[in-house]
Motif scaffolding. Structure first.
Motif, PDB file in Angstrom:
ATOM      1  N   UNK A 291      35.451  94.547  52.834  1.00 19.46           N
ATOM      2  CA  UNK A 291      34.237  93.826  52.265  1.00 19.46           C
ATOM      3  C   UNK A 291      33.804  93.338  53.833  1.00 19.46           C
ATOM      4  N   UNK A 292      33.682  94.284  54.848  1.00 19.95           N
ATOM      5  CA  UNK A 292      32.607  93.416  55.810  1.00 19.95           C
ATOM      6  C   UNK A 292      31.611  94.087  56.475  1.00 19.95           C
ATOM      7  N   UNK A 293      30.716  93.373  56.229  1.00 21.73           N
ATOM      8  CA  UNK A 293      29.280  93.118  56.421  1.00 21.73           C
ATOM      9  C   UNK A 293      29.100  94.089  58.097  1.00 21.73           C
ATOM     10  N   UNK A 294      28.435  95.073  57.791  1.00 17.58           N
ATOM     11  CA  UNK A 294      29.082  95.520  58.772  1.00 17.58           C
ATOM     12  C   UNK A 294      27.579  95.336  59.425  1.00 17.58           C
ATOM     13  N   UNK A 295      26.769  94.847  59.916  1.00 17.45           N
ATOM     14  CA  UNK A 295      25.001  94.188  60.483  1.00 17.45           C
ATOM     15  C   UNK A 295      25.748  92.631  60.932  1.00 17.45           C
ATOM     16  N   UNK A 296      26.642  92.652  60.468  1.00 20.29           N
ATOM     17  CA  UNK A 296      26.985  91.155  61.684  1.00 20.29           C
ATOM     18  C   UNK A 296      28.529  91.290  62.122  1.00 20.29           C
TER      19      UNK A 296
ATOM     20  N   UNK B  93      25.796  97.149  53.429  1.00 24.15           N
ATOM     21  CA  UNK B  93      26.510  97.986  54.485  1.00 24.15           C
ATOM     22  C   UNK B  93      28.161  97.505  54.711  1.00 24.15           C
ATOM     23  N   UNK B  94      28.881  97.226  53.450  1.00 23.83           N
ATOM     24  CA  UNK B  94      30.055  96.919  53.095  1.00 23.83           C
ATOM     25  C   UNK B  94      31.365  97.731  53.768  1.00 23.83           C
ATOM     26  N   UNK B  95      31.812  97.341  54.879  1.00 19.81           N
ATOM     27  CA  UNK B  95      33.298  98.278  55.203  1.00 19.81           C
ATOM     28  C   UNK B  95      34.433  97.849  55.883  1.00 19.81           C
ATOM     29  N   UNK B  96      35.393  98.750  55.484  1.00 22.35           N
ATOM     30  CA  UNK B  96      36.706  97.908  55.961  1.00 22.35           C
ATOM     31  C   UNK B  96      36.340  97.665  57.612  1.00 22.35           C
ATOM     32  N   UNK B  97      37.349  96.614  58.129  1.00 18.36           N
ATOM     33  CA  UNK B  97      36.805  96.620  59.258  1.00 18.36           C
ATOM     34  C   UNK B  97      38.881  96.520  59.652  1.00 18.36           C
TER      35      UNK B  97
ATOM     36  N   UNK C 285      24.772 107.347  58.101  1.00 16.37           N
ATOM     37  CA  UNK C 285      23.947 106.417  57.298  1.00 16.37           C
ATOM     38  C   UNK C 285      24.353 105.624  57.034  1.00 16.37           C
ATOM     39  N   UNK C 286      25.410 106.305  55.658  1.00 24.31           N
ATOM     40  CA  UNK C 286      26.130 105.768  54.802  1.00 24.31           C
ATOM     41  C   UNK C 286      27.600 105.997  54.365  1.00 24.31           C
ATOM     42  N   UNK C 287      28.164 104.765  54.449  1.00 20.91           N
ATOM     43  CA  UNK C 287      29.433 104.563  54.009  1.00 20.91           C
ATOM     44  C   UNK C 287      30.474 103.951  53.571  1.00 20.91           C
ATOM     45  N   UNK C 288      30.009 103.780  52.094  1.00 19.26           N
ATOM     46  CA  UNK C 288      29.563 103.313  51.087  1.00 19.26           C
ATOM     47  C   UNK C 288      28.867 103.945  49.266  1.00 19.26           C
TER      48      UNK C 288
END
Length: 82
Positions: free
Chosen positions: A61-66, A52-56, A28-31
């Motif tokens: 700083x990639x939006x996990x929802x998109x 929802x920023x995550x490293x991909x 539920x949380x990643x940052x």
């Protein structure tokens, strides 16, 4: 489909967003926020906010929802805001 999050293998379904795959896996949380260390994950789910920023695949700083999942994707938690 398989992806990894902080070294942990997770399943994913074609057509899912990264945020949906993480949430389905119970994550539920990643940052956290920089100043208060508050947990962040999905909030708006449509790309308006930046919770929802995550490293991909090494790109921070990639939006996990998109971001759509793809087989073999490497995700990393971390990031913070100001």
């Amino acid at each position: 489909m398989r992806l990894t999050f902080d070294g942990r293998a997770l399943p994913a379904e074609p057509g899912q967003s990264v945020g949906a795959a993480l949430t389905a896996a119970g994550i539920r949380s990643w940052r956290t926020t920089r100043i208060e260390g508050r947990p962040r994950g999905l909030f708006c789910g449509i790309g308006v906010c930046f919770d929802c920023l995550v490293t991909v695949d090494g790109r921070p700083n990639q939006r996990a929802c998109l971001t759509p999942v793809r087989d073999g994707m490497v995700l990393e938690s971390g990031g913070s805001d100001g």
